[in-house]
Design a protein around this motif. Structure first.
Motif, PDB file in Angstrom:
ATOM      1  N   TYR A 115      43.940  37.054  25.824  1.00 25.27           N
ATOM      2  CA  TYR A 115      44.003  37.850  27.038  1.00 25.27           C
ATOM      3  C   TYR A 115      45.422  38.294  27.350  1.00 25.27           C
ATOM      4  CZ  TYR A 115      39.364  35.854  27.714  1.00 25.27           C
ATOM      5  OH  TYR A 115      38.058  35.483  27.548  1.00 25.27           O
ATOM      6  N   SER A 116      45.513  39.449  28.015  1.00 22.39           N
ATOM      7  CA  SER A 116      46.799  39.982  28.432  1.00 22.39           C
ATOM      8  C   SER A 116      47.292  39.195  29.645  1.00 22.39           C
ATOM      9  CB  SER A 116      46.653  41.454  28.814  1.00 22.39           C
ATOM     10  OG  SER A 116      45.866  41.571  29.988  1.00 22.39           O
ATOM     11  N   PRO A 117      48.567  39.394  30.053  1.00 26.04           N
ATOM     12  CA  PRO A 117      49.059  38.758  31.278  1.00 26.04           C
ATOM     13  C   PRO A 117      48.180  39.127  32.468  1.00 26.04           C
ATOM     14  CG  PRO A 117      50.877  39.706  30.040  1.00 26.04           C
ATOM     15  CD  PRO A 117      49.611  40.158  29.357  1.00 26.04           C
ATOM     16  N   SER A 118      48.168  38.256  33.465  1.00 27.20           N
ATOM     17  CA  SER A 118      47.315  38.447  34.630  1.00 27.20           C
ATOM     18  C   SER A 118      47.674  39.717  35.391  1.00 27.20           C
ATOM     19  CB  SER A 118      47.442  37.241  35.569  1.00 27.20           C
ATOM     20  OG  SER A 118      48.779  37.079  35.989  1.00 27.20           O
ATOM     21  N   VAL A 119      46.713  40.220  36.163  1.00 29.49           N
ATOM     22  CA  VAL A 119      46.926  41.412  36.974  1.00 29.49           C
ATOM     23  C   VAL A 119      47.258  41.001  38.398  1.00 29.49           C
ATOM     24  CG1 VAL A 119      45.342  42.772  35.576  1.00 29.49           C
ATOM     25  CG2 VAL A 119      44.482  41.590  37.606  1.00 29.49           C
ATOM     26  N   ASP A 120      47.968  41.894  39.125  1.00 27.30           N
ATOM     27  CA  ASP A 120      48.201  41.639  40.542  1.00 27.30           C
ATOM     28  C   ASP A 120      47.071  42.285  41.342  1.00 27.30           C
ATOM     29  OD1 ASP A 120      48.742  44.388  40.789  1.00 27.30           O
ATOM     30  OD2 ASP A 120      50.890  44.091  40.559  1.00 27.30           O
ATOM     31  N   ARG A 121      47.153  42.206  42.666  1.00 26.07           N
ATOM     32  CA  ARG A 121      46.048  42.664  43.507  1.00 26.07           C
ATOM     33  C   ARG A 121      45.858  44.184  43.445  1.00 26.07           C
ATOM     34  NH1 ARG A 121      44.208  38.389  46.259  1.00 26.07           N
ATOM     35  NH2 ARG A 121      45.601  36.582  46.367  1.00 26.07           N
ATOM     36  N   LEU A 122      46.953  44.925  43.354  1.00 25.31           N
ATOM     37  CA  LEU A 122      46.832  46.377  43.240  1.00 25.31           C
ATOM     38  C   LEU A 122      46.186  46.767  41.914  1.00 25.31           C
ATOM     39  CD1 LEU A 122      50.196  47.670  44.765  1.00 25.31           C
ATOM     40  CD2 LEU A 122      47.897  47.769  45.768  1.00 25.31           C
ATOM     41  N   GLU A 123      46.558  46.064  40.860  1.00 20.68           N
ATOM     42  CA  GLU A 123      45.944  46.325  39.552  1.00 20.68           C
ATOM     43  C   GLU A 123      44.471  45.940  39.562  1.00 20.68           C
ATOM     44  OE1 GLU A 123      49.693  45.702  36.492  1.00 20.68           O
ATOM     45  OE2 GLU A 123      48.758  43.944  37.404  1.00 20.68           O
ATOM     46  N   LEU A 124      44.130  44.893  40.324  1.00 20.04           N
ATOM     47  CA  LEU A 124      42.733  44.503  40.455  1.00 20.04           C
ATOM     48  C   LEU A 124      41.926  45.612  41.123  1.00 20.04           C
ATOM     49  CD1 LEU A 124      40.414  42.391  40.359  1.00 20.04           C
ATOM     50  CD2 LEU A 124      41.200  41.606  42.611  1.00 20.04           C
ATOM     51  N   LEU A 125      42.464  46.190  42.183  1.00 23.68           N
ATOM     52  CA  LEU A 125      41.776  47.284  42.869  1.00 23.68           C
ATOM     53  C   LEU A 125      41.535  48.457  41.921  1.00 23.68           C
ATOM     54  CD1 LEU A 125      43.602  47.268  46.326  1.00 23.68           C
ATOM     55  CD2 LEU A 125      41.255  46.554  45.862  1.00 23.68           C
ATOM     56  N   GLU A 126      42.547  48.769  41.104  1.00 24.91           N
ATOM     57  CA  GLU A 126      42.412  49.868  40.149  1.00 24.91           C
ATOM     58  C   GLU A 126      41.364  49.527  39.099  1.00 24.91           C
ATOM     59  OE1 GLU A 126      43.175  52.262  36.542  1.00 24.91           O
ATOM     60  OE2 GLU A 126      43.326  50.099  36.777  1.00 24.91           O
ATOM     61  N   LEU A 127      41.346  48.279  38.645  1.00 24.59           N
ATOM     62  CA  LEU A 127      40.381  47.834  37.638  1.00 24.59           C
ATOM     63  C   LEU A 127      38.952  47.969  38.171  1.00 24.59           C
ATOM     64  CD1 LEU A 127      40.693  44.606  35.503  1.00 24.59           C
ATOM     65  CD2 LEU A 127      38.591  45.077  36.734  1.00 24.59           C
ATOM     66  N   VAL A 128      38.754  47.540  39.424  1.00 22.42           N
ATOM     67  CA  VAL A 128      37.419  47.623  40.022  1.00 22.42           C
ATOM     68  C   VAL A 128      37.034  49.074  40.278  1.00 22.42           C
ATOM     69  CG1 VAL A 128      36.033  47.026  42.047  1.00 22.42           C
ATOM     70  CG2 VAL A 128      37.554  45.316  41.026  1.00 22.42           C
ATOM     71  N   ASP A 129      37.977  49.870  40.783  1.00 23.33           N
ATOM     72  CA  ASP A 129      37.696  51.271  41.080  1.00 23.33           C
ATOM     73  C   ASP A 129      37.284  52.030  39.822  1.00 23.33           C
ATOM     74  OD1 ASP A 129      37.798  53.697  42.814  1.00 23.33           O
ATOM     75  OD2 ASP A 129      39.448  54.236  41.493  1.00 23.33           O
ATOM     76  N   ARG A 130      37.970  51.755  38.713  1.00 22.75           N
ATOM     77  CA  ARG A 130      37.666  52.426  37.441  1.00 22.75           C
ATOM     78  C   ARG A 130      36.515  51.753  36.681  1.00 22.75           C
ATOM     79  NH1 ARG A 130      39.886  57.503  36.780  1.00 22.75           N
ATOM     80  NH2 ARG A 130      42.042  57.560  37.537  1.00 22.75           N
ATOM     81  N   GLN A 131      36.048  50.629  37.231  1.00 23.48           N
ATOM     82  CA  GLN A 131      34.984  49.860  36.586  1.00 23.48           C
ATOM     83  C   GLN A 131      35.327  49.562  35.129  1.00 23.48           C
ATOM     84  OE1 GLN A 131      30.986  51.246  37.269  1.00 23.48           O
ATOM     85  NE2 GLN A 131      31.388  51.803  39.387  1.00 23.48           N
TER      86      GLN A 131
END
Length: 252
Positions: free
Chosen positions: A4-20
């Motif tokens: 796995y890659s390094p962990s994501v922060d909260r803003l990156e999480l929002l982008e990940l969920v938004d882009r599914q």
């Protein structure tokens, strides 16, 4: 070694969920004696904007800070996991009881419950409990699913940092044992070995099926067969894994 890659922060999480940026990996569950595939477990996979895998545990830890987002992501994942499921195979689905409870306590108002009970050949895997509140929620989910004829598995039994609710243990159809029973300190302890055998014996006497996770070698498989485990899964069968990239993987 981490995949796995390094962990994501909260803003990156929002982008990940938004882009599914979601995927699913189906791992086969193998009959210990015959070697036949009796089902598949659907495991969530997540990708960052570069297309690298992000550890699912890290994503779910972040999602637990927002119950509504957790419920939304879980619902989307379950829809994808059911949509791409291997044909003619029982599907084992991990279900976070906290996400399930957000939708409501009854089947009529719980969109997650309706979706699950509308599909056949499912086994719902409940994440093992870490406190009394978790046990209460898991019991409610198990009762509702059983009422609709859906089989239940208790997941990660014996994993570090987890507890066992005896009430849930007595009511499930499958007991899934964590790899720690065959690796680390647990497999070296005489008392833990005896406990493992006793739990398997209990399952046999009460008509429950057992699954050992994390089988990585022929030696692991031989040990599972020797002590009476019904089914196994793990990287020993990696060539049978099926991966689907269901969402927007990689940069857009």
């Amino acid at each position: 070694m981490s995949f796995y890659s390094p962990s994501v922060d909260r803003l990156e999480l929002l982008e990940l969920v938004d882009r599914q940026r979601f995927g699913v990996e189906y791992q086969p569950i193998i009959d210990t004696c015959s070697g036949a595939v009796i089902g598949h477990e659907a495991l969530a996979r997540f990708f960052n904007h570069q297309g690298d895998l992000v550890a699912p545990l890290h994503i779910f830890q972040l999602l637990h800070d927002s119950p509504l987002m957790l419920a939304q992501v879980e619902l989307q994942l379950k829809r994808l996991q059911i949509r791409f499921r291997p044909k003619n195979s029982t599907l084992f689905l991990n279900l976070d009881p906290h996400a399930f409870s957000v939708f409501g306590p009854t089947e009529n108002e719980n969109v997650m419950a309706k979706m699950l009970t509308d599909n056949q050949d499912l086994v719902i895997e409940l994440i093992e409990n870490t406190d009394l509140n978790d046990a209460h929620i898991s019991n409610e989910v198990a009762t509702l699913m059983h009422h609709k004829g859906v089989a239940i598995a208790l997941d990660d039994v014996g994993a570090p940092g987890t507890m066992v609710s005896l009430n849930i243990l007595s009511n499930v159809d499958f007991i899934k044992f964590d790899r720690h029973w065959i690796s680390g300190d647990s497999c070296q302890s005489k008392s833990m070995k005896q406990l493992f055998k006793s739990l398997i014996g209990y399952a046999q006497l009460s008509g429950k099926k057992t699954i050992l996770e994390g089988v990585e070698s022929a030696e692991d498989l031989a040990y599972a067969a020797k002590i009476g485990v019904d089914y196994v899964q793990g990287f020993f069968y990696k060539e049978l894994f099926v991966n689907e990239h269901c969402g927007n993987k990689g940069a857009l």
